[in-house]
Structures are given as structure tokens and as C-alpha cells.
Scaffold this motif. Structure first.
Motif, PDB file in Angstrom:
ATOM      1  N   PRO A  75       4.361 -45.388 -46.538  1.00 52.61           N
ATOM      2  CA  PRO A  75       3.657 -46.421 -47.564  1.00 52.61           C
ATOM      3  C   PRO A  75       4.061 -45.966 -48.969  1.00 52.61           C
ATOM      4  O   PRO A  75       4.393 -45.124 -49.445  1.00 52.61           O
ATOM      5  CB  PRO A  75       2.190 -46.199 -47.318  1.00 52.61           C
ATOM      6  N   VAL A  76       4.107 -47.046 -49.858  1.00 50.62           N
ATOM      7  CA  VAL A  76       4.469 -47.090 -51.158  1.00 50.62           C
ATOM      8  C   VAL A  76       3.239 -46.050 -51.982  1.00 50.62           C
ATOM      9  O   VAL A  76       3.767 -45.297 -52.960  1.00 50.62           O
ATOM     10  CB  VAL A  76       4.387 -48.377 -51.866  1.00 50.62           C
ATOM     11  N   GLN A  77       2.114 -45.985 -51.486  1.00 51.15           N
ATOM     12  CA  GLN A  77       1.040 -45.050 -52.241  1.00 51.15           C
ATOM     13  C   GLN A  77       0.104 -44.670 -51.127  1.00 51.15           C
ATOM     14  O   GLN A  77       0.114 -45.090 -50.103  1.00 51.15           O
ATOM     15  CB  GLN A  77       0.479 -45.686 -53.118  1.00 51.15           C
ATOM     16  N   GLY A  78      -0.727 -43.458 -51.524  1.00 54.87           N
ATOM     17  CA  GLY A  78      -1.540 -42.848 -50.646  1.00 54.87           C
ATOM     18  C   GLY A  78      -1.072 -42.268 -49.601  1.00 54.87           C
ATOM     19  O   GLY A  78      -0.177 -41.761 -49.581  1.00 54.87           O
ATOM     20  N   LYS A  79      -1.991 -41.819 -48.652  1.00 52.77           N
ATOM     21  CA  LYS A  79      -1.901 -41.063 -47.431  1.00 52.77           C
ATOM     22  C   LYS A  79      -0.463 -41.622 -46.705  1.00 52.77           C
ATOM     23  O   LYS A  79      -0.401 -42.793 -46.145  1.00 52.77           O
ATOM     24  CB  LYS A  79      -3.060 -40.908 -46.697  1.00 52.77           C
ATOM     25  N   GLY A  80       0.603 -40.638 -46.187  1.00 53.70           N
ATOM     26  CA  GLY A  80       1.635 -40.829 -45.858  1.00 53.70           C
ATOM     27  C   GLY A  80       2.639 -40.992 -46.777  1.00 53.70           C
ATOM     28  O   GLY A  80       3.857 -41.277 -46.222  1.00 53.70           O
ATOM     29  N   ALA A  81       2.540 -41.421 -47.740  1.00 51.87           N
ATOM     30  CA  ALA A  81       3.656 -41.555 -48.839  1.00 51.87           C
ATOM     31  C   ALA A  81       4.568 -40.437 -49.060  1.00 51.87           C
ATOM     32  O   ALA A  81       4.010 -39.265 -49.047  1.00 51.87           O
ATOM     33  CB  ALA A  81       3.284 -42.105 -50.128  1.00 51.87           C
ATOM     34  N   ARG A  82       5.872 -40.716 -49.427  1.00 53.13           N
ATOM     35  CA  ARG A  82       6.608 -39.517 -49.102  1.00 53.13           C
ATOM     36  C   ARG A  82       7.853 -39.699 -50.087  1.00 53.13           C
ATOM     37  O   ARG A  82       8.019 -40.611 -50.393  1.00 53.13           O
ATOM     38  CB  ARG A  82       7.372 -39.488 -47.777  1.00 53.13           C
ATOM     39  N   LEU A  83       7.765 -38.578 -50.886  1.00 52.95           N
ATOM     40  CA  LEU A  83       8.988 -38.168 -51.860  1.00 52.95           C
ATOM     41  C   LEU A  83       9.689 -37.291 -51.128  1.00 52.95           C
ATOM     42  O   LEU A  83       9.387 -36.208 -51.156  1.00 52.95           O
ATOM     43  CB  LEU A  83       8.227 -38.121 -53.167  1.00 52.95           C
ATOM     44  N   GLN A  84      11.233 -37.398 -51.299  1.00 55.62           N
ATOM     45  CA  GLN A  84      12.267 -36.451 -50.999  1.00 55.62           C
ATOM     46  C   GLN A  84      13.125 -36.551 -52.389  1.00 55.62           C
ATOM     47  O   GLN A  84      13.333 -37.304 -52.954  1.00 55.62           O
ATOM     48  CB  GLN A  84      13.023 -36.939 -49.845  1.00 55.62           C
ATOM     49  N   TRP A  85      13.805 -34.940 -52.620  1.00 56.58           N
ATOM     50  CA  TRP A  85      14.465 -35.087 -53.738  1.00 56.58           C
ATOM     51  C   TRP A  85      15.844 -33.936 -53.463  1.00 56.58           C
ATOM     52  O   TRP A  85      15.365 -33.195 -52.437  1.00 56.58           O
ATOM     53  CB  TRP A  85      13.881 -34.787 -54.985  1.00 56.58           C
TER      54      TRP A  85
END
Length: 181
Positions: A75-85
Motif C-alpha cells: 500500500p502507499v501508506q500504513g501497515k504493509g507499505a514498503r521501501l527498498q533502496w
């Protein structure tokens, strides 16, 4: 010859002292930073709860590492939102939001592909004197070996510096946004 003998004796003694001292170092790192922000928790929360906003205030940005690439998932925000770098300076990593309680709490799990120990982080926002008292806590468990504990001292310092710069970046970002309003 005498110098060689001294070095030959000093090296194992020094190694034994370092290894022995590492047993007294903590096996867990806990870093906590806090800042007071002029905005209400409802105004601050979206910048923490949406991983696409993190590049605007945290050290996970192109100013810190020009080679950095971001990928987002869930999702875009909240629980489950993910960022990889991925970046030359910051390496590879992933951050997944594990809890999101608007507008008071955001929890996440940060990991790196080559490390089994994850960093568990929590942002706590509390209304205070017309603004927000923001507390950012991070913790990780170190492997139970002398080298991991010694490197943990450096890791704690790095985590403290990154949290401090991140909170300063958030403070600056919100100050600029307030002026534009």
C-alpha cells in the motif's frame, strides 16, 4: 630480535584483551531520539506513514547518496507499505511498516539482504504544547560473537547519527512547508 619478541607477545595478549572486553558489551543496540515539532500530530504523521516521503527528510535520499535508487511496494501508506533502496554509500536495504495507528504510532522493520539481524523502529507522536513530541526509537539484537559486539559500537553511533539527521530533516521540511502555507 627483541622487538620481534615484544610484538609476538603483544599481539596475542591484545587480541585476548579485546575479545575478553567484548563479552562486557551489550548484545542489543537501542537508540532513541526525540524532537519537538510545531505542527500537530495529524500534520506530522503523513510524512512518517508514507515511505515515498522518507526521501524528503531521512538520510535515505540522493543528497546523502547520489547513486541511491528507491523502490516502493504494498500500500502507499500504513501497515504493509514498503521501501527498498540501493546505493553505493548506503548499501541495499528494505523497510516494511508493521504497524500504523493514526496519528500516534508507526512501527517498521528494517533489514539488509546480507544481515540476519533486523532493526525494529517505532515513531511515537504525542500532542504537546500545541505541537508534537516525536520520539524515534530503534533497536536491534547483535549476533553473539566478539566481532559483532565490537562492530555494534560503530553501528550504534551510525544509527544515532542517522536518526538525528533524519529528525533535523523532518523539522526543516515541516518548517518550510509551514512557511509556504
Amino acid at each position: 630480535m627483541k622487538l620481534f619478541r615484544i610484538v609476538l607477545i603483544a599481539l596475542p595478549v591484545s587480541a585476548a584483551l579485546i575479545i575478553g572486553a567484548s563479552h562486557f558489551l551489550p548484545s542489543e543496540i537501542v537508540v532513541q531520539q526525540s524532537v519537538f515539532l510545531q505542527q500537530a500530530p495529524e500534520e506530522v504523521y503523513p510524512y512518517l506513514n508514507n515511505p515515498t516521503e522518507w526521501q524528503n527528510w531521512s538520510v535515505l535520499n540522493k543528497a546523502h547518496d547520489p547513486s541511491m535508487i528507491h523502490l516502493y511496494g504494498g500500500p502507499v501508506q500504513g501497515k504493509g507499505a514498503r521501501l527498498q533502496w540501493s546505493g553505493d554509500r548506503v548499501g541495499d536495504g528494505q523497510l516494511i511498516f508493521t504497524e500504523s495507528i493514526q496519528p500516534t504510532t508507526i512501527a517498521y522493520r528494517q533489514s539488509q539482504p546480507d544481515d540476519t539481524a533486523a532493526i525494529l523502529g517505532v515513531f511515537t507522536l504525542q500532542a504537546h504544547n500545541g505541537g508534537t513530541q516525536l520520539v524515534w526509537q530503534q533497536q536491534t539484537t547483535l549476533r553473539q560473537n566478539p566481532m559483532a559486539k565490537l562492530l555494534g559500537v560503530l553501528q550504534k553511533y551510525r544509527m544515532q547519527q542517522e536518526a538525528e539527521r533524519g529528525l533535523q530533516g523532518l523539522q526543516k521540511l515541516l518548517g518550510v512547508r509551514k512557511l509556504k502555507s
